[in-house]
Motif scaffolding. Sequence first.
Motif, PDB file in Angstrom:
ATOM      1  N   PHE A   1      33.943  29.566  40.359  1.00 30.32           N
ATOM      2  CA  PHE A   1      33.624  30.685  41.115  1.00 30.32           C
ATOM      3  C   PHE A   1      32.776  30.689  42.381  1.00 30.32           C
ATOM      4  O   PHE A   1      32.949  31.497  43.312  1.00 30.32           O
ATOM      5  CB  PHE A   1      32.878  31.967  40.118  1.00 30.32           C
ATOM      6  CG  PHE A   1      32.795  33.386  40.753  1.00 30.32           C
ATOM      7  CD1 PHE A   1      33.857  34.079  40.944  1.00 30.32           C
ATOM      8  CD2 PHE A   1      31.574  33.721  41.131  1.00 30.32           C
ATOM      9  CE1 PHE A   1      33.873  35.490  41.690  1.00 30.32           C
ATOM     10  CE2 PHE A   1      31.339  35.083  41.747  1.00 30.32           C
ATOM     11  CZ  PHE A   1      32.510  35.740  42.002  1.00 30.32           C
ATOM     12  N   LEU A   2      31.743  29.679  42.147  1.00 31.73           N
ATOM     13  CA  LEU A   2      31.074  29.409  43.405  1.00 31.73           C
ATOM     14  C   LEU A   2      31.542  28.779  44.438  1.00 31.73           C
ATOM     15  O   LEU A   2      31.528  28.867  45.776  1.00 31.73           O
ATOM     16  CB  LEU A   2      30.020  28.316  42.985  1.00 31.73           C
ATOM     17  CG  LEU A   2      28.957  27.744  43.996  1.00 31.73           C
ATOM     18  CD1 LEU A   2      28.161  28.876  44.628  1.00 31.73           C
ATOM     19  CD2 LEU A   2      28.089  26.673  43.463  1.00 31.73           C
ATOM     20  N   ALA A   3      33.007  27.772  44.283  1.00 33.25           N
ATOM     21  CA  ALA A   3      33.554  27.132  45.065  1.00 33.25           C
ATOM     22  C   ALA A   3      34.186  27.648  46.257  1.00 33.25           C
ATOM     23  O   ALA A   3      34.195  27.193  47.410  1.00 33.25           O
ATOM     24  CB  ALA A   3      34.624  26.254  44.351  1.00 33.25           C
ATOM     25  N   PRO A   4      34.900  29.069  46.111  1.00 33.65           N
ATOM     26  CA  PRO A   4      35.460  29.579  47.022  1.00 33.65           C
ATOM     27  C   PRO A   4      34.288  30.059  48.336  1.00 33.65           C
ATOM     28  O   PRO A   4      34.945  30.389  49.260  1.00 33.65           O
ATOM     29  CB  PRO A   4      36.066  30.877  46.468  1.00 33.65           C
ATOM     30  CG  PRO A   4      36.195  30.638  45.136  1.00 33.65           C
ATOM     31  CD  PRO A   4      35.237  29.780  44.772  1.00 33.65           C
ATOM     32  N   LEU A   5      33.061  29.933  48.132  1.00 39.16           N
ATOM     33  CA  LEU A   5      32.292  30.123  49.213  1.00 39.16           C
ATOM     34  C   LEU A   5      32.561  29.159  50.343  1.00 39.16           C
ATOM     35  O   LEU A   5      32.058  29.709  51.496  1.00 39.16           O
ATOM     36  CB  LEU A   5      30.791  30.010  48.822  1.00 39.16           C
ATOM     37  CG  LEU A   5      29.919  31.115  47.794  1.00 39.16           C
ATOM     38  CD1 LEU A   5      28.770  30.621  47.199  1.00 39.16           C
ATOM     39  CD2 LEU A   5      29.885  32.372  48.519  1.00 39.16           C
ATOM     40  N   GLY A   6      33.165  27.946  49.908  1.00 38.77           N
ATOM     41  CA  GLY A   6      33.209  27.128  51.039  1.00 38.77           C
ATOM     42  C   GLY A   6      34.149  27.704  52.316  1.00 38.77           C
ATOM     43  O   GLY A   6      33.819  27.249  53.457  1.00 38.77           O
ATOM     44  N   VAL A   7      35.085  28.326  52.013  1.00 34.43           N
ATOM     45  CA  VAL A   7      35.929  28.707  53.389  1.00 34.43           C
ATOM     46  C   VAL A   7      36.349  30.317  53.201  1.00 34.43           C
ATOM     47  O   VAL A   7      36.120  30.976  54.261  1.00 34.43           O
ATOM     48  CB  VAL A   7      37.510  27.967  53.185  1.00 34.43           C
ATOM     49  CG1 VAL A   7      38.418  28.498  54.208  1.00 34.43           C
ATOM     50  CG2 VAL A   7      37.187  26.486  53.552  1.00 34.43           C
TER      51      VAL A   7
ATOM     52  N   VAL B   1      43.005  30.605  33.923  1.00 32.62           N
ATOM     53  CA  VAL B   1      41.815  31.368  34.191  1.00 32.62           C
ATOM     54  C   VAL B   1      40.945  30.664  35.151  1.00 32.62           C
ATOM     55  O   VAL B   1      40.390  31.355  36.031  1.00 32.62           O
ATOM     56  CB  VAL B   1      41.145  31.434  32.806  1.00 32.62           C
ATOM     57  CG1 VAL B   1      39.590  32.211  32.816  1.00 32.62           C
ATOM     58  CG2 VAL B   1      41.969  32.344  31.814  1.00 32.62           C
ATOM     59  N   ASN B   2      40.863  29.450  35.120  1.00 31.15           N
ATOM     60  CA  ASN B   2      39.994  28.501  36.065  1.00 31.15           C
ATOM     61  C   ASN B   2      40.610  29.018  37.684  1.00 31.15           C
ATOM     62  O   ASN B   2      39.733  29.507  38.535  1.00 31.15           O
ATOM     63  CB  ASN B   2      39.999  27.136  35.953  1.00 31.15           C
ATOM     64  CG  ASN B   2      39.216  26.438  36.832  1.00 31.15           C
ATOM     65  OD1 ASN B   2      37.945  26.706  36.915  1.00 31.15           O
ATOM     66  ND2 ASN B   2      39.561  25.571  37.799  1.00 31.15           N
ATOM     67  N   ASN B   3      41.847  28.798  37.875  1.00 27.78           N
ATOM     68  CA  ASN B   3      42.585  29.559  39.004  1.00 27.78           C
ATOM     69  C   ASN B   3      42.280  30.856  39.319  1.00 27.78           C
ATOM     70  O   ASN B   3      42.047  31.208  40.609  1.00 27.78           O
ATOM     71  CB  ASN B   3      43.843  29.006  39.193  1.00 27.78           C
ATOM     72  CG  ASN B   3      44.621  29.012  40.426  1.00 27.78           C
ATOM     73  OD1 ASN B   3      44.300  28.055  41.018  1.00 27.78           O
ATOM     74  ND2 ASN B   3      45.363  29.935  40.940  1.00 27.78           N
ATOM     75  N   ALA B   4      42.332  31.778  38.390  1.00 34.13           N
ATOM     76  CA  ALA B   4      41.994  33.128  38.526  1.00 34.13           C
ATOM     77  C   ALA B   4      40.662  33.328  38.916  1.00 34.13           C
ATOM     78  O   ALA B   4      40.412  33.950  39.703  1.00 34.13           O
ATOM     79  CB  ALA B   4      42.267  33.998  37.287  1.00 34.13           C
ATOM     80  N   MET B   5      39.449  32.611  38.431  1.00 30.26           N
ATOM     81  CA  MET B   5      38.198  32.683  38.771  1.00 30.26           C
ATOM     82  C   MET B   5      38.058  32.169  40.259  1.00 30.26           C
ATOM     83  O   MET B   5      37.329  32.929  41.060  1.00 30.26           O
ATOM     84  CB  MET B   5      37.316  31.788  37.659  1.00 30.26           C
ATOM     85  CG  MET B   5      35.961  31.924  38.152  1.00 30.26           C
ATOM     86  SD  MET B   5      35.140  33.686  37.989  1.00 30.26           S
ATOM     87  CE  MET B   5      35.473  33.651  36.042  1.00 30.26           C
ATOM     88  N   LEU B   6      38.854  31.176  40.585  1.00 30.08           N
ATOM     89  CA  LEU B   6      38.885  30.461  42.174  1.00 30.08           C
ATOM     90  C   LEU B   6      39.216  32.011  42.989  1.00 30.08           C
ATOM     91  O   LEU B   6      38.934  31.906  43.982  1.00 30.08           O
ATOM     92  CB  LEU B   6      39.465  29.495  42.100  1.00 30.08           C
ATOM     93  CG  LEU B   6      39.681  28.634  43.331  1.00 30.08           C
ATOM     94  CD1 LEU B   6      38.269  28.046  43.644  1.00 30.08           C
ATOM     95  CD2 LEU B   6      40.822  27.732  43.496  1.00 30.08           C
ATOM     96  N   SER B   7      40.313  32.490  42.749  1.00 29.54           N
ATOM     97  CA  SER B   7      40.972  33.590  43.321  1.00 29.54           C
ATOM     98  C   SER B   7      40.171  34.623  43.371  1.00 29.54           C
ATOM     99  O   SER B   7      40.011  35.464  44.456  1.00 29.54           O
ATOM    100  CB  SER B   7      42.622  33.836  42.758  1.00 29.54           C
ATOM    101  OG  SER B   7      43.392  32.829  42.853  1.00 29.54           O
ATOM    102  N   ALA B   8      39.446  35.011  42.470  1.00 28.08           N
ATOM    103  CA  ALA B   8      38.499  35.989  42.195  1.00 28.08           C
ATOM    104  C   ALA B   8      37.159  35.804  43.362  1.00 28.08           C
ATOM    105  O   ALA B   8      36.913  36.904  44.011  1.00 28.08           O
ATOM    106  CB  ALA B   8      37.718  36.208  40.836  1.00 28.08           C
TER     107      ALA B   8
END
Length: 396
Positions: A30-36, A148-155
């Motif tokens: 969930f933290l990772a999308p902060l990147g872009v 679910v991990n990819n869903a969290m990334l998308s969230a």
Amino acid sequence: MTTVPEDMSPQSATVPWRSTTVQVVLASTFLAPLGVPLISPALPVVRDQFGITDATASLLISVYFLTGIVLSPLIGMLADRVGRRRVLVVSLFTFSLSGGALAFVGSFDLLLVIRLVQGTAAAGIFIATVTLIGDAFSGVQRNAVLGVNNAMLSAGAAAYPLVGGALVAVAWNAPFLAYFAGLPVAAFAFLTLEEPVTDREPRRLVYIRNALTTLSGRSTAVYYGSAFATEVLLFGSVLTALPFLLTAQYDLSPVGIGLVVTAAEVVSIVVSSQNGRLARSLSNRLLVAGGFASFGIGLVGTWLAPTALFVGVAVTFVGAGLGLSMPSVDAAISGLVSDRYRAGALSIRNSTTFLGRSLGPVLFAGLALTTGYRPLLLGAGLVAFAWSLVVLLATR
């Protein structure tokens, strides 16, 4: 005979939410999308702040992935040798501290240098989290947890454009302060995550040779190519071309741009969360091919769209394509290798992913100087359809 609990069975599509591994992985992801996605809506403002071109502003996204392209295999080898936990914890702390430091930089060149450091840490997060899932789960349940991990990334990717759009309205550098939110996640991983028990390859040269042998084969190449193509299309079209198109043609604010990007991510959340159930009846091959067909529909739809509202509707198909393809790509690659080489295999996937993310923004911004953004989206849609056929024909 030992009875395996239903929610831990390889054939179960149930996600074991109480698992510490699942909790740490999802929090990190969930933290990772902060990147872009956080700073994508801010690109026009950053461009104006530093008096640079669209293509130069897009480097803020591209350089973030450069070191990951080269260093991901080394990070993967490190994760296989010293442990997933160490790599993840160090990466989380580095990602958060370097990202927060960006708020206090007044030079665009220095911004790019720090983004290189942050991108290296992001590579460690992506590799460690997906590898931990591959270690702990198998079969349909691996698809379920990866979904679910990819869903969290998308969230995160859905929420952060709105956050970034709101923060950049306060100050051009305000979005970067959000990176400090990663420090509690890093502490959580340090205190609770247990290192999985896996076979370790003690000799570096043997590791590299055996990993490459394990990864040989046409199907493996197609799945790596799918990871690359997904990111080129996503980061080139939705996260780079669309913000500039929506600003120039529809005069949308950063918050409005964030809403359009969020539409794609919301659909990706829903589709990704169902990947485990879909994998019960559809192979990873069909899920990946279907994902690219959905990409094609969405990108051609953005070319046809007469209004910003219709653009928002069209990009939801891109989100559906992401939800279908990426969890299935990771599940397919994880299933092709033993746990001894899994981090290495997924790190190479991460290199192809980062290469696509780095190339996509510069490629689309550069080509748009000649074609314009709208025709470029049509071309991208046709490429997506073509790759869908490649997946179907080359992985039979």
